[in-house]
Design a protein around this motif. Structure first.
Motif, PDB file in Angstrom:
ATOM      1  N   GLU A 252       0.894  -1.260   0.019  1.00  0.00           N
ATOM      2  CA  GLU A 252      -0.084  -0.029  -0.101  1.00  0.00           C
ATOM      3  C   GLU A 252       0.933   1.181  -0.018  1.00  0.00           C
ATOM      4  O   GLU A 252       0.555   2.180  -0.640  1.00  0.00           O
ATOM      5  N   ALA A 253       1.966   1.263   0.789  1.00  0.00           N
ATOM      6  CA  ALA A 253       2.814   2.263   0.822  1.00  0.00           C
ATOM      7  C   ALA A 253       3.499   2.619  -0.543  1.00  0.00           C
ATOM      8  O   ALA A 253       3.729   3.931  -0.938  1.00  0.00           O
ATOM      9  N   ASP A 255       2.556   1.821  -3.114  1.00  0.00           N
ATOM     10  CA  ASP A 255       1.471   2.229  -4.360  1.00  0.00           C
ATOM     11  C   ASP A 255       1.504   3.806  -4.186  1.00  0.00           C
ATOM     12  O   ASP A 255       1.197   4.657  -4.931  1.00  0.00           O
ATOM     13  N   ARG A 256       1.552   4.224  -2.747  1.00  0.00           N
ATOM     14  CA  ARG A 256       1.513   5.547  -2.443  1.00  0.00           C
ATOM     15  C   ARG A 256       2.465   6.294  -2.919  1.00  0.00           C
ATOM     16  O   ARG A 256       2.401   7.551  -3.550  1.00  0.00           O
ATOM     17  N   ASP A 259       2.192   6.821  -6.780  1.00  0.00           N
ATOM     18  CA  ASP A 259       1.432   7.797  -7.147  1.00  0.00           C
ATOM     19  C   ASP A 259       1.854   9.363  -6.896  1.00  0.00           C
ATOM     20  O   ASP A 259       1.982  10.285  -7.486  1.00  0.00           O
ATOM     21  N   ILE A 260       2.715   9.513  -5.624  1.00  0.00           N
ATOM     22  CA  ILE A 260       3.369  10.832  -5.220  1.00  0.00           C
ATOM     23  C   ILE A 260       4.450  11.133  -6.490  1.00  0.00           C
ATOM     24  O   ILE A 260       4.391  12.303  -6.947  1.00  0.00           O
TER      25      ILE A 260
END
Length: 363
Positions: A252-253, A255-256, A259-260
């Motif tokens: 999940e991190a 993926d974050r 996106d950033i």
């Protein structure tokens, strides 16, 4: 009478515990760890549920970083910035230690701060120095202090030292003592404290500039917990539940981060400027496909196949900025994890792939 709690040594070499028992220490035997408190009372069975296991060199702030002094040019500072005075003890395998080598080179400190590299193997007595006849590439004996193990450096400063023998170690040659062994603090010293000694081209390079400090701190917090340390919490999990919880948080991190970077107006996490956030994340990402995917069971996705923007970010740092490539040693990295962690890989077999360790920029 308290009952002894026996923890198999194979589970981990460092343990954090949340209980009234306060600090803990370890008494090793040939096959297990006896865990005792600072009052030498053995832990009760009720404490078992409060124990969290971590890998051998995870930088747990309250346990491993015992030396926290700082280099400063203030007139009354004990540790003044001087050329040739300081020395770094590092491991190419350890992502935390690698940070310090990256910054050392980014800041042009190669002729100002020397360094020694330990053997890639982490054994019963911790990190050791390679013997000359072992012919370990980019590692060798401790020519500065003649130590056989990193622990010898710690004991030379404090014979009664009971903490963990971690790298990096920032050593003061003049006072013959350890200045600091917390990587996050060492790299910040290197940003500005030696600016009076470096060439002009390096003087204005501050990877923790005030205008980015708040964003960097916020990013460091969740990246450290879920990615830098998340790979270890996944790989060293002792239950299926703990493994799945941490590995899902890890991806999940990631993926974050993807996106950033996708929304960034430059090649870096915070845009057009390379910052500490990039420096702290890189050592984990460069190890991800070659080690963490298979060794730590972080195999939901791979960087090269499933995170195109992170992959491009990593390739740019590695191929375009020499400080990142020059301080990355895949032989040390792969052999360390696969041959030191016998609780995970009992036959110490190092996988050949992925091939290559990092793809060229054209792929």
């Amino acid at each position: 009478m308290s009952q002894k709690l026996l923890i198999p040594r194979a589970i981990s070499r460092s343990i954090s515990i949340r209980s009234p028992s306060a600090r803990i220490r370890f008494l090793k035997t040939s096959s297990r760890l006896f865990i005792t408190t600072n009052t030498t009372r053995f832990l009760n069975k009720k404490d078992v549920s409060n124990i969290t296991f971590y890998p051998a060199f995870t930088q747990l702030r309250t346990m491993s970083s015992s030396f926290r002094d700082h280099i400063s040019s203030a007139p009354d500072a004990q540790f003044q910035p001087e050329k040739g005075r300081y020395h770094l003890y590092v491991s190419y395998a350890c992502p935390w230690a690698t940070r310090t080598l990256i910054v050392r080179q980014l800041k042009g400190l190669q002729d100002i701060i020397s360094f020694s590299v330990v053997h890639w193997h982490l054994g019963e007595k911790g990190w050791r120095f390679a013997e000359t006849d072992e012919n370990i590439p980019d590692a060798g004996p401790d020519d500065l202090n003649g130590a056989k193990f990193i622990r010898d450096i710690y004991f030379s400063v404090n014979p009664d030292y009971t903490g963990r023998f971690t790298v990096p170690v920032l050593w003061d040659k003049k006072l013959k003592t350890i200045v600091n062994n917390e990587s996050s603090e060492i790299i910040r010293m290197l940003y500005t404290d030696f600016d009076g000694l470096v060439a002009d081209e390096y003087k204005n390079l501050n990877f923790y500039a005030p205008e980015y400090a708040k964003q960097i701190d916020e990013m460091n917090d969740w990246i450290y917990d879920t990615i830098n340390n998340g790979v270890y919490k996944s790989g060293f999990a002792s239950t299926q539940e703990a493994y799945e919880k941490n590995v899902l948080r890890l991806f999940e991190a990631l993926d974050r981060v993807e996106d950033i970077l996708k929304k960034s107006d430059g090649p870096y996490l915070l845009g057009k400027t390379l910052t500490e956030a990039d420096i702290r994340l890189f050592p984990t990402i460069i190890r991800f496909d070659p080690v963490y995917v298979q060794h730590f069971k972080c195999n939901i996705k791979m960087i090269r196949h499933d995170y195109p923007v992170i992959h491009k970010w990593m390739q740019h740092l590695y191929w375009d900025i020499p400080a990142f490539k020059d301080t990355c040693n895949f032989e040390h990295i792969k052999k360390h994890y696969t041959k030191s962690h016998t609780q995970i890989n009992p036959f110490s077999i190092t996988p050949v792939g992925p091939v290559p360790d990092i793809l060229p920029k054209s792929e």
